[in-house]
Design an enzyme around this catalytic site. Structure first.
Site, PDB file in Angstrom:
ATOM      1  N   SER A   1       2.944  -3.225   1.271  1.00  0.00           N
ATOM      2  CA  SER A   1       1.930  -2.349   1.842  1.00  0.00           C
ATOM      3  C   SER A   1       0.901  -3.220   2.554  1.00  0.00           C
ATOM      4  O   SER A   1       1.270  -4.080   3.332  1.00  0.00           O
ATOM      5  CB  SER A   1       1.306  -1.508   0.722  1.00  0.00           C
ATOM      6  OG  SER A   1       0.348  -0.645   1.227  1.00  0.00           O
TER       7      SER A   1
ATOM      8  N   HIS B   1       4.564   0.476   3.785  1.00  0.00           N
ATOM      9  CA  HIS B   1       3.683   1.622   4.023  1.00  0.00           C
ATOM     10  C   HIS B   1       3.071   1.497   5.408  1.00  0.00           C
ATOM     11  O   HIS B   1       2.518   0.466   5.749  1.00  0.00           O
ATOM     12  CB  HIS B   1       2.536   1.658   3.012  1.00  0.00           C
ATOM     13  CG  HIS B   1       3.024   1.808   1.597  1.00  0.00           C
ATOM     14  ND1 HIS B   1       2.247   1.513   0.526  1.00  0.00           N
ATOM     15  CD2 HIS B   1       4.205   2.234   1.098  1.00  0.00           C
ATOM     16  CE1 HIS B   1       2.922   1.751  -0.597  1.00  0.00           C
ATOM     17  NE2 HIS B   1       4.125   2.179  -0.275  1.00  0.00           N
TER      18      HIS B   1
ATOM     19  N   ASP C   1       2.626   1.684  -6.274  1.00  0.00           N
ATOM     20  CA  ASP C   1       3.964   1.978  -5.797  1.00  0.00           C
ATOM     21  C   ASP C   1       4.787   0.714  -6.072  1.00  0.00           C
ATOM     22  O   ASP C   1       4.266  -0.381  -5.993  1.00  0.00           O
ATOM     23  CB  ASP C   1       3.899   2.274  -4.296  1.00  0.00           C
ATOM     24  CG  ASP C   1       5.194   2.867  -3.779  1.00  0.00           C
ATOM     25  OD1 ASP C   1       6.020   3.263  -4.609  1.00  0.00           O
ATOM     26  OD2 ASP C   1       5.346   2.959  -2.551  1.00  0.00           O
TER      27      ASP C   1
END
Lengths: 348, 648
Positions: free
Chosen positions: A157, A184, A285
């Site tokens: 991310s 992401h 996540d």
């Protein structure tokens, strides 16, 4: 010291960006330009190492400037700053194809600007040192890409893209596995990301499409706006492999694609022929996903804290005791290769 | 919060400009198609959108976003401007203005709901095929872009689908194919019913087609992709009987409605409140003094609280402290004015001097938006004027001479300013003759400033320094433009009085560059409090480069003075004898730097770092070399603040 020129037609944006960059002692903002023509002049006189580039500008826009910059040798590195629209996403992809080195979203939400400030300065530091020898890294596309029987999954991310550069740049073209990257990113921008990696990686890179088969020697980048689910596919000859399913299931941990979704579904299909890698990223996540991979007998690798801009994702995996190896970034490509090769022995 | 506030004014100012530009060009479009106006509008909206996104004003951002979508179509020639659209857009601009008003007053545009306007634009987009023109079908990514919270009901609840999968009749392993499809679907949702069941398939009771009912929120394409595969002949997917969660279509906001809205918002005529006040600067100075007193007393209170360890008081003081620093920051910003205030007067000066001297000069100004404290600005005007006159008068050559030297006829003088961390840097560069250092040396000898031997021994930097000696002027004749008996020495003194420094670089025949480094504000300074011979002194942090141990064996006598050896560097020692008498037990060396000159001050101890208000010395004390002023510490002690620039 990295010399940066800020190109944007908005005084407001120039100010915000300049303030963000000036907080970093390794970056000097040598100037600003309000359009492409001004930028060309200043690139000539100020010789910046990098320019941050807006797309929409009067007189000469960002894409036109990139075209003009092709004749400037050695030109500055270019970091595109885009706004969050599908139009800009498309333009950003064009910009990357025209030679821009990287892109990110313009600072949003000033009260939280610090979050992106670190990312922007890290990106700039990374870009000015990044050397991609021209013509060296042409991805090697194999004549026939067999259905993958091993898969390498990478989840990241905030702070991920520069790390992905160094991981993908160091994976060999003959890696006997398929690579799926779940980073992401806002909707529309993963195509640009794939286009950018294509320049760095030794294998062909593409954004995922619904129904894509996982093929050995190909890198897929999860398309934003969907969860990338790996489901099972059986080839004519009976070989089992995975294929991409784009699910519009609601965002998980507030993101879509969620790393957990990809990791968990791939673990079901590839079992112990799965290698997962967790790089920098905020939030939790990847923790559940890494756990699923461990449960299925796969190998799970995480990057060391010192190399991560944000350690949240790795920490979420560590807290579930779902990590086999914690390594510095530069050791990760080698570890991936080792893990994949080791698997082959087990399999045959 | 402060980060946001810092940009609010700039945001409002730029957005107002863009808003005006938007309205102006919308009115131009009412008269007929004008590509230029369309481009202008697009850019204005784009900038408005980007800036409002940066500030986190989501209502404004969403409105601008939709407007941008509309103009994207128009700009590409995929749709045309119409009277109706014009009206909708004007109601949008009215709303934008309202948002800007609210933002200017410290709000975030959240009380202005743009839904109606957005809906009207949305409708227009749908009617003009713009809804899907740049989006892939059935991927309503606008809803994702607008924030993931607003995903439609359709995907949020598990929708039920009837799926029929037919395995191709030639397949050698029909059951395996079917089971894999089933397994893939299972991963995406809940299988409510399946015929034949997987047990039956396992037992071989399978004729090649399965029918199942699945509840999933993954979307139809995902289900199709999961069910398809090698030797799967057909996949039919139909949504199961209406689940009632069908997306509710927005009521048609008809054009009449939009017209009515516009009327409603335009009447009654808006009266803009008074947003700016003119305040006498002396009142501001007075407030600043009061704030300074507050800062001092805050320090005093803090000390008392620490001594007596009163918890409640600590808390109260923390609150006071917060308000005081906010107030202090606010006062600082109120006093900041952009440099353009003095820059804007300069082109005229350049023009006049150039005309007088028959020179041709291009004058470029950059960074006029850089802000400085008013007091710094006041003191900057004269030295800057002097430098600019010098640049044209002495720097730039006559056009004929320039041409002979292979330069363009027109000389260039560039004045630029920018903020560099804690300082403001003002640069003045010219592409003129540069400074002839030989001439400088000769002149200095002639004027008796220096002996011939000493002149020959000077380094380049030291020679440049001669320019700043009192009574030095390099011009061959005294002109009525720049030579008024005042030289660069006055410039340097004025800049130093502002706690700034001045630096010169020159290349013969190529030009000169003057760099002024100024603190953006003078009033509050970061200092290190040190103790020497039992007395406290404050040294501005900005001039300190290092703090080292004092070791007697590294002290050497050189000529009349003493020097300390620090890592092979001999640093002149400044004993503060005149101020505090010789200390008998110095332990620490504070290394200070003024431009390229480094020296060190021995002190007994370092007490800490503090932000202090520097009060100037009263005029009847006169100028005191080495001291810029005094500050009052929390315990009431008056402490002198050293001025490294003038200390000898």
């Amino acid at each position: 010291m990295a010399k940066v020129l800020i190109v944007d037609d908005s005084v407001f944006m120039r100010t915000v960006i300049r303030d963000v960059l000036q907080k970093d002692p390794t970056i000097t903002v040598v100037g600003t330009a309000a359009n492409g023509i001004e930028a060309l002049e200043k690139i000539h006189t100020l010789q910046p190492d990098l320019i941050t580039l807006d797309i929409e500008m009067p007189k000469m826009n960002g894409l036109e400037l990139l075209q003009n910059l092709r004749d400037v040798q050695p030109g500055p590195k270019v970091l595109m700053l885009s706004s969050l629209t599908s139009k800009d996403a498309e333009m950003t992809e064009k910009a990357i194809r025209l030679g821009a080195d990287d892109f990110m979203l313009k600072p949003r939400d000033i009260p939280h600007v610090r979050d992106i400030a670190d990312e922007m300065t890290a990106k700039i530091r990374h870009l000015v040192t990044l050397v991609v020898p021209p013509g060296h890294n042409q991805p090697v596309d194999r004549p026939a890409r067999p259905a993958a029987r091993r898969v390498v999954l990478i989840g990241s991310s905030a702070g991920g893209p520069p790390m992905l550069d160094s991981v993908l740049g160091n994976l060999p073209s003959d890696l006997p596995a398929s690579v799926v990257i779940t980073q992401h990113m806002p909707v529309g921008f993963t195509a640009s990301l794939a286009a950018r990696f294509e320049r760095i990686a030794n294998m062909p890179v593409k954004e995922t499409e619904n129904g894509d088969l996982l093929e050995t020697g190909r890198i897929l980048v999860s398309k934003a706006g969907f969860h990338t689910i790996v489901s099972m596919a059986i080839m004519e000859n009976g070989t089992r492999t995975g294929k991409i399913v784009h699910a519009r299931t609601p965002p998980l941990h507030g993101v879509r694609p969620a790393v957990d979704k990809t990791f968990e579904s791939a673990a079901q299909v590839f079992g112990k022929s799965t290698v997962s890698v967790i790089l920098s990223g905020m939030g939790n996540d990847a923790g559940e996903g890494a756990y699923a991979i461990k449960q299925a007998g796969g190998v799970s690798i995480a990057c060391e804290e010192k190399d991560c801009l944000v350690y949240g994702m790795v920490r979420s995996a560590l807290s579930r005791n779902a990590v086999d190896l914690v390594l510095p970034l530069e050791k990760i490509p080698g570890a991936i290769e080792q893990a994949v090769l080791h698997m082959e022995e087990e399999h045959v | 919060m402060s980060e946001l506030e810092q940009y609010r004014a700039l945001f409002v100012a730029e957005s107002r400009e863009n808003h005006e530009n938007l309205v102006k060009n919308l009115l131009v479009l009412e008269k007929g198609v004008d590509q230029n106006a369309i481009d202008e509008i697009f850019r204005s909206i784009h900038t408005l959108k980007g800036a409002s996104a940066s500030m986190g004003f989501s209502n404004m951002e969403r409105l601008c976003h939709k407007m941008e979508d509309v103009f994207q179509l128009i700009r590409n020639g995929n749709a045309e401007m119409s009277k109706d659209l014009g009206n909708i857009l004007l109601t949008c601009t009215d709303l934008l203005e309202g948002m800007l008003d609210e933002i200017e007053n410290g709000g975030d545009s959240s009380s202005k709901n743009p839904e109606k306007q957005i809906q009207a634009l949305h409708l227009w987009l749908e009617n003009h095929g713009g809804g899907g023109a740049e989006k892939r079908p059935s991927s309503p990514d606008a809803s994702v872009v607008d924030g993931d919270g607003s995903t439609t009901a359709m995907e949020a609840t598990g929708t039920e689908y009837l799926i029929r999968i037919a395995v191709s009749p030639e397949s050698a392993m029909k059951d395996v194919r079917a089971l894999i499809a089933l397994q893939n679907l299972e991963a995406l949702g809940t299988i409510l019913s399946v015929v034949p069941s997987s047990e039956m398939i396992d037992e071989g009771k399978f004729d090649g087609t399965i029918e199942l009912c699945v509840a999933s929120d993954a979307g139809e394409e995902a289900l199709r992709a999961a069910a398809s595969g090698t030797e799967i002949a057909a996949v039919e997917i139909t949504p199961a009987a209406r689940t009632g969660s069908a997306r509710i279509r927005p009521e048609e906001t008809d054009k009449k409605g939009a017209d009515a809205d516009r009327k409603a918002t335009t009447t009654p005529e808006k009266v803009r409140e008074i947003k700016n006040l003119r305040v006498d600067i002396s009142q501001l100075d007075h407030i600043m003094n009061l704030v300074e007193d507050l800062v001092i007393n805050r320090g005093r209170l803090k000390q008392i609280a620490e001594q007596h360890k009163i918890k409640e008081m600590d808390e109260a003081i923390t609150m006071v402290e917060r308000s005081v620093s906010d107030l202090q920051n606010l006062m600082m910003t109120i006093r900041m004015i952009p440099l353009s205030h003095i820059f804007n007067r300069l082109p005229r000066v350049v023009r006049d001097v150039a005309q007088h001297d028959n020179k041709e000069v291009d004058f470029i100004i950059e960074g006029g938006e850089t802000e400085l404290d008013r007091s710094v600005m006041d003191g900057l005007n004269d030295p800057l004027l002097h430098l600019i006159r010098n640049a044209v008068n002495h720097g730039i050559e006559l056009p004929e001479i320039r041409e002979k030297a292979g330069k363009p006829r027109k000389g260039s003088v560039k004045l630029s300013a920018h903020r560099d961390r804690d300082n403001v840097i003002i640069e003045l560069t010219d592409d003129g003759a540069g400074i002839n250092m030989e001439k400088v040396r000769k002149k200095a000898i002639e004027k008796g400033l220096i002996t011939a031997e000493a002149a020959a021994a000077l380094t380049e930097d030291e020679a440049i320094d001669l320019l700043f000696q009192p009574g030095f002027s390099t011009a061959d004749t005294i002109t009525d433009i720049s030579g008024r008996g005042v030289g660069l020495d006055v410039v340097r003194r004025s800049i130093e009085a502002l706690k700034g420094t001045i630096k010169v670089e020159t290349a013969l025949g190529k030009g000169s560059r003057f760099e002024l480094l100024l603190p953006p504000t003078m009033a509050i300074v970061d200092v290190m409090i040190v103790r020497a011979n039992g007395k406290r002194l404050a040294i501005p942090i900005s001039s300190i480069v290092e703090v080292a141990n004092f070791r007697r064996d590294t002290i050497h006598r050189i000529g009349k003075g003493e020097a300390a050896l620090l890592r092979d560097e001999a640093l002149q020692i400044l004993w503060l004898d005149d101020m505090v008498d010789r200390s008998d037990r110095p332990e620490i060396l504070i290394v200070v730097q003024y431009q390229k000159r480094k020296c060190c001050i021995p002190v007994d101890a370092v007490e800490g770092k503090q932000e202090v208000v520097v009060k100037p010395l009263s005029r009847f004390i006169g100028t005191t070399r080495g001291i810029t002023g005094v500050t009052i510490l929390g315990d009431g002690e008056v402490v002198p603040v050293l001025d490294v620039n003038t200390i000898r």
